[in-house]
Design a protein around this motif. Sequence first.
Motif, PDB file in Angstrom:
ATOM      1  N   GLU A 107       0.833  -1.202   0.000  1.00 21.12           N
ATOM      2  CA  GLU A 107       0.000   0.000   0.000  1.00 21.12           C
ATOM      3  C   GLU A 107       0.867   1.251   0.000  1.00 21.12           C
ATOM      4  O   GLU A 107       0.574   2.216  -0.709  1.00 21.12           O
ATOM      5  CB  GLU A 107      -0.929   0.028   1.211  1.00 21.12           C
ATOM      6  N   ALA A 110       2.121   1.782  -3.435  1.00 18.62           N
ATOM      7  CA  ALA A 110       1.045   2.258  -4.303  1.00 18.62           C
ATOM      8  C   ALA A 110       0.775   3.742  -4.070  1.00 18.62           C
ATOM      9  O   ALA A 110       0.525   4.488  -5.023  1.00 18.62           O
ATOM     10  CB  ALA A 110      -0.226   1.450  -4.056  1.00 18.62           C
ATOM     11  N   HIS A 113       3.642   5.682  -5.725  1.00 18.26           N
ATOM     12  CA  HIS A 113       3.475   5.677  -7.180  1.00 18.26           C
ATOM     13  C   HIS A 113       2.382   6.651  -7.602  1.00 18.26           C
ATOM     14  O   HIS A 113       2.553   7.420  -8.557  1.00 18.26           O
ATOM     15  CB  HIS A 113       3.125   4.273  -7.666  1.00 18.26           C
ATOM     16  N   SER A 114       1.273   6.644  -6.889  1.00 20.88           N
ATOM     17  CA  SER A 114       0.160   7.532  -7.215  1.00 20.88           C
ATOM     18  C   SER A 114       0.565   8.991  -7.075  1.00 20.88           C
ATOM     19  O   SER A 114       0.228   9.834  -7.917  1.00 20.88           O
ATOM     20  CB  SER A 114      -1.032   7.223  -6.311  1.00 20.88           C
ATOM     21  N   LEU A 137       3.935   1.619 -14.591  1.00 24.02           N
ATOM     22  CA  LEU A 137       3.616   0.455 -13.773  1.00 24.02           C
ATOM     23  C   LEU A 137       4.540  -0.713 -14.098  1.00 24.02           C
ATOM     24  O   LEU A 137       5.076  -1.363 -13.209  1.00 24.02           O
ATOM     25  CB  LEU A 137       2.151   0.045 -13.983  1.00 24.02           C
TER      26      LEU A 137
END
Length: 224
Positions: A107, A110, A113-114, A137
């Motif tokens: 998480e 993620a 990355h976001s 990705l």
Amino acid sequence: MKILIIEDEKALAESMATYLSAEQYFCEFAETFDDAMYKAETFHYDCILLDLMLPGGDGMKILEALKADNKEDGVIIISAKGALEDKIRGLQIGADDYLSKPFHLPELAARIHSLIRRKSFGNNNLFRQNELTIDLLAKTVTVNDAKVVLTKKEYELLLYFISNKNRVVSKTALAEHLSGDVAGILDNYDFLYAHIKNLKKKLTEAGADNYLKTIYGTGYKWQS
């Protein structure tokens, strides 16, 4: 992509760095308030993971200092302090996200990355410039649909140039991005020149235009 982990729990910091390094992030550490403040104000990071409870001071003051200096580094607050008012205060000051401990490392990755995708790539997972495509990705680069195999450092350089497209990036900034705060003690920039030369050669041989321009005496610029 370079990450600063501001965390005084050594085991947690190391577990984050191990996981994120496998995701091709370059990680640096700061365990105390003073060390964190120095690194955050002196160097540029794609993302800062900020614990609020640090030896020597309040992590929120680091966030306040970054925003007062108009620094654009992404900031994710990571803290055991789960009170709603702490989250609201951090987001109001300018944090990009807030993750309460304990959390799962996938998480965290993620969220990072976001954040980077939103700040540097217009919230897209694919970057396209004519014949060049980067899948954020899959971490792949293609030219005219043919895969270009890059080393980790070459890939980091390419993303850094594109996230700063149409800006002149100094050799010092590039060296710091690849080598962290040890860049200041290096004798020369030969390692940087080698990585840039190899990156340009691979892209050109694959059929890409010469988007990466040398600005003599200053640095480099990616032209879009």
